[in-house]
Scaffold this active site. Structure first.
Site, short mmCIF file in Angstrom:
data_model
loop_
_atom_site.label_atom_id
_atom_site.label_comp_id
_atom_site.label_asym_id
_atom_site.label_seq_id
_atom_site.Cartn_x
_atom_site.Cartn_y
_atom_site.Cartn_z
N HIS A 157 0.99 -1.27 0.06
CA HIS A 157 0.04 0.04 -0.06
C HIS A 157 0.89 1.30 0.10
O HIS A 157 0.44 2.21 0.59
CB HIS A 157 -1.02 0.05 1.35
CG HIS A 157 -1.84 -1.08 1.16
ND1 HIS A 157 -3.02 -1.10 0.28
CD2 HIS A 157 -2.07 -2.30 1.96
CE1 HIS A 157 -3.88 -2.27 0.64
NE2 HIS A 157 -3.03 -3.06 1.36
N TYR B 269 1.27 -5.02 11.07
CA TYR B 269 1.20 -3.65 10.77
C TYR B 269 1.69 -2.91 11.96
O TYR B 269 2.76 -1.90 11.35
CB TYR B 269 -0.46 -3.43 10.75
CG TYR B 269 -1.18 -3.53 9.57
CD1 TYR B 269 -1.11 -4.95 9.12
CD2 TYR B 269 -1.72 -2.59 8.93
CE1 TYR B 269 -1.82 -5.01 7.94
CE2 TYR B 269 -2.37 -2.80 7.74
CZ TYR B 269 -2.27 -4.08 7.17
OH TYR B 269 -3.16 -4.20 5.86
#
Length: 478
Positions: free
Chosen positions: A54, A343
């Protein structure tokens, strides 16, 4: 004449201090201009590592408003009370390629929302499809690498993708969807996004429901008629520009928040595993043999303000599915469990150990609580086979998607998907192409035949001596 106040006003320099700026750079004993040294030091360090996935993205601010009473299934403070509003920031992104890649690449698209609730930050980390390529987190690095650039040529190489897909049939469902027009036709304003995972919404008495929630664009499905975006093909930032300019002129994009609910006692009866991220919660389209899990609208997200500084307000944003608030808990989904580690770990590498102290993360109220409801026993247990093993559902969901396309969209929509697949398969060596056909034979004999005929026709055309597209030395390899 005495100097005036303006003459005495110090200048802010790159050290962060207010003092006059000197211009001398060196003396006989070496450098002495600390401001030049500081400017160079800052320049050398002003970039941070880009996101592992991303990387290409944009963002905007907005607010979320509760539009329906869902207190019968929810005890989350942010969602209690019709009309209650919560400020938020949203980031849109592509997935696999680097920061300078095109918005329109055939790729998954991300939409992450950080809600600044009174009980801390709550992150919705979503994709534009309600399912994924894998259900075993150990496969994630290989899956991402298979969709990136060839390590030798630095070119996109579909052979790497097909090598992965044929060895991991759970990826077939997502692969078909990605190669349809759903894989390319979008703008950020018309993008719908799905958390994909099952979460638990927990009530004060300890009971809970499995839920899947998503944001449906109020502008309707992306290009319902199957048309492509009317954009400049030479502009890699067309979706970013479209979002920014729309907000600037007051044309605020909005999304309706929906939730699907499954009682844990009913989960084993659904005919598929709700913890398997390669499958979606059926909204009534397909698979036709499985129960429909209806959605329930409960809120509206509106983006109404652009950022002022992209680097500090978007590039430094840090999302994680582990950022939860009291009343919501993760399920046993293995991919979700892995993401809750990966994450924050990626953010510690990318932003540093103090990334939680960034201004966008600060709240007047503390983000750590002991308010979460507790429960001691399961009302029902969702069990799974070994996550790495193929299952008939891996082929069933892909088969049903292929078969429903003419009804769900159009025959032309299905035909374009087959054409896109053929173009992607054809550059591969014969052994890999055969493996692809054999894999799709387990999905649909008709689809396998169409892929074989279409891809081999492309191969034959390129092999002609007079073909302008005849393969040259250095063609795509496995």
């Amino acid at each position: 004449m005495a100097p005036n106040a303006a003459d005495k006003c110090p200048v802010m320099n790159n050290t962060g201090e207010k003092c006059p700026v000197m211009s001398s750079s060196t003396q006989s004993r070496g450098p002495r201009d600390i401001y030049t040294l500081e400017a160079l030091s800052h320049f050398n360090r002003e970039k941070i590592p880009e996101r592992a996935v991303h990387a290409k993205g944009t963002g905007a601010y907005g607010e979320f408003e509760v539009t329906a009473d869902i207190s019968d299934i929810c005890n989350i403070d942010m969602l209690l009370g019709v009309g209650k509003k919560t400020q938020c920031v949203t980031r849109f992104s592509t997935t696999g390629l680097e920061r300078g890649s095109s918005d329109g690449v055939r790729d998954l698209k991300g939409m992450a929302v950080k809600f600044f609730t009174e009980q801390g930050d709550w992150d919705w980390v979503s994709l534009n499809f309600p399912f994924f390529f894998i259900r075993d987190p150990a496969k994630f690095p290989d899956m991402i690498h298979s969709q990136r650039r060839d390590p030798q040529t630095n070119l996109l190489n579909p052979n790497m993708t097909w090598d992965f897909v044929t060895k991991n049939p759970e990826a077939l469902h997502m692969t078909l969807l990605q190669h349809s027009d759903f894989g390319t036709m979008f703008t950020w304003r018309t993008l719908s996004s799905y958390v994909g995972h099952a979460f638990k919404w927990v009530m004060p008495d300890g009971s809970f429901k499995y839920v899947h929630f998503f944001l449906a664009s109020d502008r309707g499905p992306n290009f319902t008629d199957g048309s492509t975006a009317k954009v400049d093909p030479n502009d890699p930032d067309f979706a970013t520009k479209d979002l920014f300019e729309a907000i600037e002129r007051g044309d605020y994009p909005s999304w309706t928040a929906n939730v699907q609910v499954v009682d844990p006692k009913d989960a084993p009866k659904l005919g598929f595993n709700i913890l398997d991220l390669t499958k979606h919660w059926n909204l009534g389209t397909y698979p036709k043999g499985l129960d429909t899990i209806p959605s329930r609208p409960f809120g509206k997200l509106t983006l109404n303000r652009n950022v002022k500084d992209y680097f500090s307000e978007v590039e430094k944003l840090a999302f994680s599915p582990s950022n939860l608030v009291p009343g919501v808990e993760p399920s046993e989904d293995p991919i979700l469990q892995a993401r809750m580690f990966a994450y924050p770990d990626a953010q510690r590498y990318r932003l540093g150990i103090d990334h939680l102290k960034a201004p966008l993360r600060r709240k007047e109220t503390a983000c750590q609580h002991d308010l979460g409801p507790e429960f001691e026993k399961w009302l029902s247990q969702v069990t799974s086979e070994a996550w790495s093993h193929p299952h008939e559902d891996d082929y069933k969901f892909a088969r049903e998607y292929y078969e429903v396309l003419p009804e769900f969209r159009s025959q032309e929509f299905q035909d374009r998907m087959v054409e896109n697949l053929c173009k992607s398969i054809a550059p591969g060596p014969e052994e890999l192409r055969k493996r692809v056909y054999d894999t799709f034979e387990l999905v649909s004999s008709e689809l396998a035949r169409r892929l074989r005929e279409g891809a081999e026709a492309i191969v034959a055309e390129k092999a002609r001596p007079d073909s302008p597209s005849r393969a040259q030395p250095g063609q795509l390899r496995l």
